[in-house]
Write a protein that holds these residues in place. Sequence first.
Motif, mmCIF file in Angstrom:
data_model
loop_
_atom_site.group_PDB
_atom_site.id
_atom_site.type_symbol
_atom_site.label_atom_id
_atom_site.label_comp_id
_atom_site.label_asym_id
_atom_site.label_seq_id
_atom_site.Cartn_x
_atom_site.Cartn_y
_atom_site.Cartn_z
ATOM 1 N N THR A 195 -2.670 5.848 9.498
ATOM 2 C CA THR A 195 -2.994 5.451 8.124
ATOM 3 C C THR A 195 -4.234 4.548 8.164
ATOM 4 O O THR A 195 -4.472 3.862 9.150
ATOM 5 N N LEU A 198 3.302 10.141 3.322
ATOM 6 C CA LEU A 198 3.431 9.319 4.518
ATOM 7 C C LEU A 198 4.529 9.860 5.440
ATOM 8 O O LEU A 198 4.357 9.934 6.659
ATOM 9 N N HIS A 214 -0.085 2.433 11.936
ATOM 10 C CA HIS A 214 -0.258 2.024 10.538
ATOM 11 C C HIS A 214 -1.282 0.907 10.445
ATOM 12 O O HIS A 214 -0.997 -0.248 10.761
ATOM 13 N N ASP A 263 2.912 -2.298 1.277
ATOM 14 C CA ASP A 263 2.878 -2.153 2.726
ATOM 15 C C ASP A 263 4.296 -2.001 3.288
ATOM 16 O O ASP A 263 4.566 -1.128 4.114
ATOM 17 N N ILE A 296 5.843 1.278 5.325
ATOM 18 C CA ILE A 296 6.376 1.175 6.687
ATOM 19 C C ILE A 296 7.809 1.687 6.734
ATOM 20 O O ILE A 296 8.189 2.446 7.637
ATOM 21 N N VAL A 324 2.643 -1.022 14.024
ATOM 22 C CA VAL A 324 2.393 -1.574 12.700
ATOM 23 C C VAL A 324 1.427 -2.760 12.820
ATOM 24 O O VAL A 324 1.533 -3.566 13.748
ATOM 25 N N SER A 370 4.786 -6.918 6.944
ATOM 26 C CA SER A 370 4.725 -5.832 7.918
ATOM 27 C C SER A 370 5.462 -6.146 9.216
ATOM 28 O O SER A 370 6.192 -5.294 9.746
#
Length: 297
Positions: free
Chosen positions: A6, A58, A70, A93, A97, A113, A140
């Motif tokens: 991403t 996603l 990510h 976000d 995830i 991440v 995150s």
Amino acid sequence: MKVFVTGASGFIGSAVVTELIQAGHQVIGLARSESSAKKIKELGATPLLGNLEDLETLQQGAQHADAVIHTAFFHDFMLTNDFSQFTKAAAMDKAAINAMGTILMGTKKPMVVTAGILGLPLTNGYITEESTTENPLRFSELTALELAAKGVHASVIRLAPSVHDKGDKGFVPFIIEQARKKGCAAYPNDGLNRWTAIHRLDAAKAFRLAIEKGLQGALYNVIGENSITIKSIATQISTKLNLPLVALSNEETAKHFEWMSHFITFDAPATNLKTQEILNWQPKHIDLLEDMDQNYF
């Protein structure tokens, strides 16, 4: 491996894509526009049209890949000078995830991440890989660790606040632009609070290594320089732009730095010894002040 990335056309993500491809991996890159898709194709990756709010896309990307990186984040608060948008970005976000993590549940597919160093507590004077907080600036890291606890092979790369290189559009270019607008190179209070920095290409290599050899639930401090004072950054700007160097009160800091006043006062020196050991990784590119001198003015 086939890796879903991403933010693949972004400043950091595009470097990650190039690093992966040069190492022999295939890449599917999330593209939020046709222009982003074009850039991703030019990098040698396969674009997948969608954005962070498009959770089905996603999940599709994660489903058809062997690994996920990510790097995307919603940065509109930087353009609108509306810090309330940061909360929206953090929630977006987290949802992104979790959506990808759900697809990876029960598999051994690695997921890396992106998080940040700023806002973490100091341990014996520095932010180490063991430094954690229940109240991070964004969600995150905690989201990835929750997924790891449920069996997802998730790990976290904590980036320095300055990820620098030609084309940077982050914190340091904003500080420079504010100096031009306000007519002075400024720093908050005594300016001795410390940041870290990492060259974009060193960061990209760390992302690749985290996918290839990372550990489930690991936290990686991806930093190069571990203690740069904000005053030293301002001094460099003052010299290059021939502007006065000015110390600001808290009230003046908020006016001068606008949305960035929420970040610039953090004292966040850090170490990366455990990260270097686990990933067999070591930063090798030029430091921030040298990069600024060569490429930022």
